[in-house]
Design an enzyme around this catalytic site. Structure first.
Site, PDB file in Angstrom:
ATOM      1  N   GLU A 176     -12.135   0.787  -5.323  1.00 26.50           N
ATOM      2  CA  GLU A 176     -10.895   0.181  -4.806  1.00 26.50           C
ATOM      3  C   GLU A 176     -10.123   1.158  -3.924  1.00 26.50           C
ATOM      4  O   GLU A 176      -9.524   0.768  -2.923  1.00 26.50           O
ATOM      5  CB  GLU A 176      -9.997  -0.267  -5.974  1.00 26.50           C
ATOM      6  CG  GLU A 176     -10.562  -1.403  -6.815  1.00 26.50           C
ATOM      7  CD  GLU A 176     -10.487  -2.769  -6.130  1.00 26.50           C
ATOM      8  OE1 GLU A 176      -9.852  -2.892  -5.075  1.00 26.50           O
ATOM      9  OE2 GLU A 176     -11.092  -3.713  -6.666  1.00 26.50           O
ATOM     10  N   THR A 184     -16.710  -8.157  -7.234  1.00 30.04           N
ATOM     11  CA  THR A 184     -15.602  -7.436  -7.868  1.00 30.04           C
ATOM     12  C   THR A 184     -14.881  -8.329  -8.881  1.00 30.04           C
ATOM     13  O   THR A 184     -14.413  -7.838  -9.907  1.00 30.04           O
ATOM     14  CB  THR A 184     -14.589  -6.893  -6.826  1.00 30.04           C
ATOM     15  OG1 THR A 184     -14.269  -7.940  -5.906  1.00 30.04           O
ATOM     16  CG2 THR A 184     -15.153  -5.712  -6.065  1.00 30.04           C
ATOM     17  N   TRP A 228       2.277  -9.756  -8.409  1.00 27.93           N
ATOM     18  CA  TRP A 228       2.440  -8.691  -9.406  1.00 27.93           C
ATOM     19  C   TRP A 228       2.397  -7.345  -8.687  1.00 27.93           C
ATOM     20  O   TRP A 228       1.829  -7.234  -7.598  1.00 27.93           O
ATOM     21  CB  TRP A 228       1.354  -8.787 -10.484  1.00 27.93           C
ATOM     22  CG  TRP A 228      -0.060  -8.639  -9.994  1.00 27.93           C
ATOM     23  CD1 TRP A 228      -0.913  -9.650  -9.641  1.00 27.93           C
ATOM     24  CD2 TRP A 228      -0.797  -7.417  -9.783  1.00 27.93           C
ATOM     25  NE1 TRP A 228      -2.125  -9.139  -9.218  1.00 27.93           N
ATOM     26  CE2 TRP A 228      -2.079  -7.768  -9.303  1.00 27.93           C
ATOM     27  CE3 TRP A 228      -0.498  -6.057  -9.952  1.00 27.93           C
ATOM     28  CZ2 TRP A 228      -3.059  -6.817  -8.995  1.00 27.93           C
ATOM     29  CZ3 TRP A 228      -1.474  -5.115  -9.639  1.00 27.93           C
ATOM     30  CH2 TRP A 228      -2.735  -5.506  -9.173  1.00 27.93           C
ATOM     31  N   ASP A 263      -7.039 -11.717  -8.555  1.00 29.16           N
ATOM     32  CA  ASP A 263      -6.846 -11.511  -7.105  1.00 29.16           C
ATOM     33  C   ASP A 263      -8.180 -11.632  -6.375  1.00 29.16           C
ATOM     34  O   ASP A 263      -8.266 -12.260  -5.312  1.00 29.16           O
ATOM     35  CB  ASP A 263      -6.338 -10.076  -6.826  1.00 29.16           C
ATOM     36  CG  ASP A 263      -4.823  -9.969  -6.808  1.00 29.16           C
ATOM     37  OD1 ASP A 263      -4.143 -10.929  -7.200  1.00 29.16           O
ATOM     38  OD2 ASP A 263      -4.329  -8.895  -6.385  1.00 29.16           O
ATOM     39  N   GLU A 264      -9.201 -11.001  -6.932  1.00 28.05           N
ATOM     40  CA  GLU A 264     -10.523 -11.008  -6.275  1.00 28.05           C
ATOM     41  C   GLU A 264     -11.025 -12.448  -6.138  1.00 28.05           C
ATOM     42  O   GLU A 264     -11.616 -12.825  -5.134  1.00 28.05           O
ATOM     43  CB  GLU A 264     -11.549 -10.175  -7.067  1.00 28.05           C
ATOM     44  CG  GLU A 264     -11.112  -8.761  -7.423  1.00 28.05           C
ATOM     45  CD  GLU A 264     -10.993  -7.806  -6.240  1.00 28.05           C
ATOM     46  OE1 GLU A 264     -11.011  -8.258  -5.090  1.00 28.05           O
ATOM     47  OE2 GLU A 264     -10.866  -6.580  -6.496  1.00 28.05           O
ATOM     48  N   HIS A 321      -9.346 -14.105  -3.278  1.00 35.11           N
ATOM     49  CA  HIS A 321      -9.920 -13.630  -2.015  1.00 35.11           C
ATOM     50  C   HIS A 321     -11.311 -14.234  -1.776  1.00 35.11           C
ATOM     51  O   HIS A 321     -11.666 -14.576  -0.656  1.00 35.11           O
ATOM     52  CB  HIS A 321     -10.012 -12.096  -2.016  1.00 35.11           C
ATOM     53  CG  HIS A 321      -8.669 -11.431  -2.063  1.00 35.11           C
ATOM     54  ND1 HIS A 321      -8.493 -10.119  -2.449  1.00 35.11           N
ATOM     55  CD2 HIS A 321      -7.427 -11.899  -1.774  1.00 35.11           C
ATOM     56  CE1 HIS A 321      -7.203  -9.821  -2.380  1.00 35.11           C
ATOM     57  NE2 HIS A 321      -6.534 -10.880  -1.986  1.00 35.11           N
ATOM     58  N   HIS A 334      -4.731  -2.758  -6.312  1.00 33.78           N
ATOM     59  CA  HIS A 334      -5.799  -2.609  -7.311  1.00 33.78           C
ATOM     60  C   HIS A 334      -6.087  -1.141  -7.622  1.00 33.78           C
ATOM     61  O   HIS A 334      -6.081  -0.722  -8.780  1.00 33.78           O
ATOM     62  CB  HIS A 334      -7.082  -3.300  -6.836  1.00 33.78           C
ATOM     63  CG  HIS A 334      -6.913  -4.761  -6.560  1.00 33.78           C
ATOM     64  ND1 HIS A 334      -7.897  -5.527  -5.993  1.00 33.78           N
ATOM     65  CD2 HIS A 334      -5.860  -5.592  -6.781  1.00 33.78           C
ATOM     66  CE1 HIS A 334      -7.465  -6.780  -5.872  1.00 33.78           C
ATOM     67  NE2 HIS A 334      -6.232  -6.837  -6.327  1.00 33.78           N
ATOM     68  N   GLU A 370      -4.958  -5.888  -1.811  1.00 33.05           N
ATOM     69  CA  GLU A 370      -5.987  -5.047  -2.424  1.00 33.05           C
ATOM     70  C   GLU A 370      -5.451  -3.663  -2.795  1.00 33.05           C
ATOM     71  O   GLU A 370      -5.888  -3.045  -3.767  1.00 33.05           O
ATOM     72  CB  GLU A 370      -7.178  -4.879  -1.463  1.00 33.05           C
ATOM     73  CG  GLU A 370      -8.065  -6.106  -1.357  1.00 33.05           C
ATOM     74  CD  GLU A 370      -8.996  -6.271  -2.554  1.00 33.05           C
ATOM     75  OE1 GLU A 370      -9.228  -5.285  -3.272  1.00 33.05           O
ATOM     76  OE2 GLU A 370      -9.490  -7.379  -2.765  1.00 33.05           O
ATOM     77  N   GLU A 397     -16.290 -10.001  -2.823  1.00 34.45           N
ATOM     78  CA  GLU A 397     -15.118 -10.413  -3.609  1.00 34.45           C
ATOM     79  C   GLU A 397     -15.584 -11.023  -4.929  1.00 34.45           C
ATOM     80  O   GLU A 397     -14.971 -10.791  -5.976  1.00 34.45           O
ATOM     81  CB  GLU A 397     -14.256 -11.418  -2.837  1.00 34.45           C
ATOM     82  CG  GLU A 397     -13.592 -10.859  -1.600  1.00 34.45           C
ATOM     83  CD  GLU A 397     -12.490  -9.837  -1.878  1.00 34.45           C
ATOM     84  OE1 GLU A 397     -12.184  -9.551  -3.041  1.00 34.45           O
ATOM     85  OE2 GLU A 397     -11.938  -9.313  -0.896  1.00 34.45           O
TER      86      GLU A 397
END
Ligand SMILES: [Fe+2]
Ligand SMILES: [Fe+2]
Length: 363
Positions: A105, A199, A62, A228-229, A232, A146, A143, A196
């Site tokens: 971020e 977050t 995305w 996403d976090e 990760h 974000h 990242e 990670e």
């Protein structure tokens, strides 16, 4: 004599053009024995097969623009109006937390620097072809979306003082951070595993609250970042799992060391040019809204202890066993302390936040 010296130091301090908050603890460097660097070199192929697979190809990722009004379309102004209408329903304290998360971020250059302090896994050239370096760069690139997305959303919302926020970001990147990982990838990957997940939890909670306030689009933004976090977190916890397999003693000692020093939040040196307790104030609001709390800290630790099966480790040295006992007992100790402080806690004062034009928010 002493007083002259003292006052000249004060003078010097006053004249300094740039005095943001600083790290005050002793900074330890290169604490990992150099021979252990070989472990990370020997894990190159393993990392390619097991860690790089947790990155997403850019074409499948995305992008912030997927969630924002399209400035090239005729509907742009209408979409912005709708975004601003929805944002009106969100309370000030919510914006304080969302801004703090966005600023965290946006200090991404600091985190890439941090990864590149780690012996044996750093990107030696800036475009190194090792698996570790590929991960460092691609992780950073993922990242980067974000802060970009949250920044643009907050700009369009019209609810926040962008100039104050931008100043805070500039101060924060200028201050850097010392997570006390001592150039050791053991400590570094334990730290990133923790962060990670932290977050993941906090973006998940800002998503939940946005939904409760009726802003489904913002909920989607925060939820997408949270996922996403999570990805990760999966990668970093896998690295530590592998280290436990290869070197259980060294890894459990590193885990205990990191927890004794406490996991400092990446944005703990934040400053807006006015408020010396900005990070404490922001954290207090995040705690009160349930976005990121002391309970979450204990939960993350407990999760990692379970994820790495620390309780089941055998064949450890005497110090290793002590470290094992310490980390396994720590979640319940933190929870007990937390419950006691909650019982003593009174409602916090109201303080102004420059990020929202000095409107006051309860801590
Ligand atoms: Fe992030
Ligand atoms: Fe992250």
């Amino acid at each position: 004599m002493a007083s002259t010296l003292g006052s000249s130091l004060v003078e010097k301090e006053k004249k300094k053009p740039f005095t943001p908050p600083r790290e005050v603890h002793v900074q330890v460097t290169h604490s990992m024995p150099p021979q252990k660097i070989e472990i990370f070199k020997s894990l190159e192929d393993w990392a390619e097969d097991n860690i790089l697979v947790h990155l997403k190809p850019v074409e499948k990722c995305w992008q912030p623009q997927d969630f924002l009004p399209d400035p090239a379309s005729d509907g742009f102004e209408e979409q912005v109006r709708e975004l601003r209408e929805r944002a009106k329903e969100l309370p000030d304290d919510y914006f304080v937390v969302l801004v703090g998360d966005m600023i965290t971020e946006e200090a991404l250059p600091t985190y890439q620097t941090m990864l590149n302090t780690l012996d044996g896994v750093r990107d030696e050239t800036g475009a190194s072809p090792t698996s570790w370096a590929i991960w460092n760069r691609a992780w950073t690139a993922e990242e980067n979306r974000h802060g970009d997305l949250l920044n643009k959303y907050l700009y369009l919302s019209g609810r926040v003082d962008m100039r104050q926020i931008e100043k805070t970001i500039q101060y924060l990147i200028g201050s850097g951070m010392d997570p006390r990982t001592e150039n050791s990838p053991y400590l570094g990957f334990i730290y990133t595993s923790f962060q990670e997940r932290a977050t993941f939890i906090s973006h998940g909670n800002t998503a939940r609250l946005a939904k409760e306030h009726g802003d489904l689009k913002l909920a989607q933004i925060c939820g997408t970042i949270a996922s996403d976090e999570k990805r990760h977190e999966t990668a970093y916890t896998k690295i530590v799992e592998k280290l436990i397999e290869i070197d259980p003693d060294g890894t459990v000692l590193a885990f205990a060391d990191m927890m004794r020093k406490k996991i400092s939040m990446p944005a703990h040196l934040m400053y807006d040019g006015r408020e010396d307790n900005l990070f404490e104030n922001f954290s207090a609001v995040a705690q009160r809204l349930g976005v990121y709390t002391a309970k979450d800290y204990a939960d993350i630790l407990e999760f990692l202890v379970g994820r790495w099966k620390v309780e089941d480790l055998t064949g450890l040295s005497g110090d290793g066993r002590k470290a094992q006992e310490y980390v396994c007992g720590l979640p319940s100790r933190i929870r007990r302390l937390e419950e006691r402080s909650m019982m003593r806690a009174k409602a916090g004062p109201k303080v102004p936040f420059s990020w929202i034009f000095d409107r006051e928010v309860q801590l």
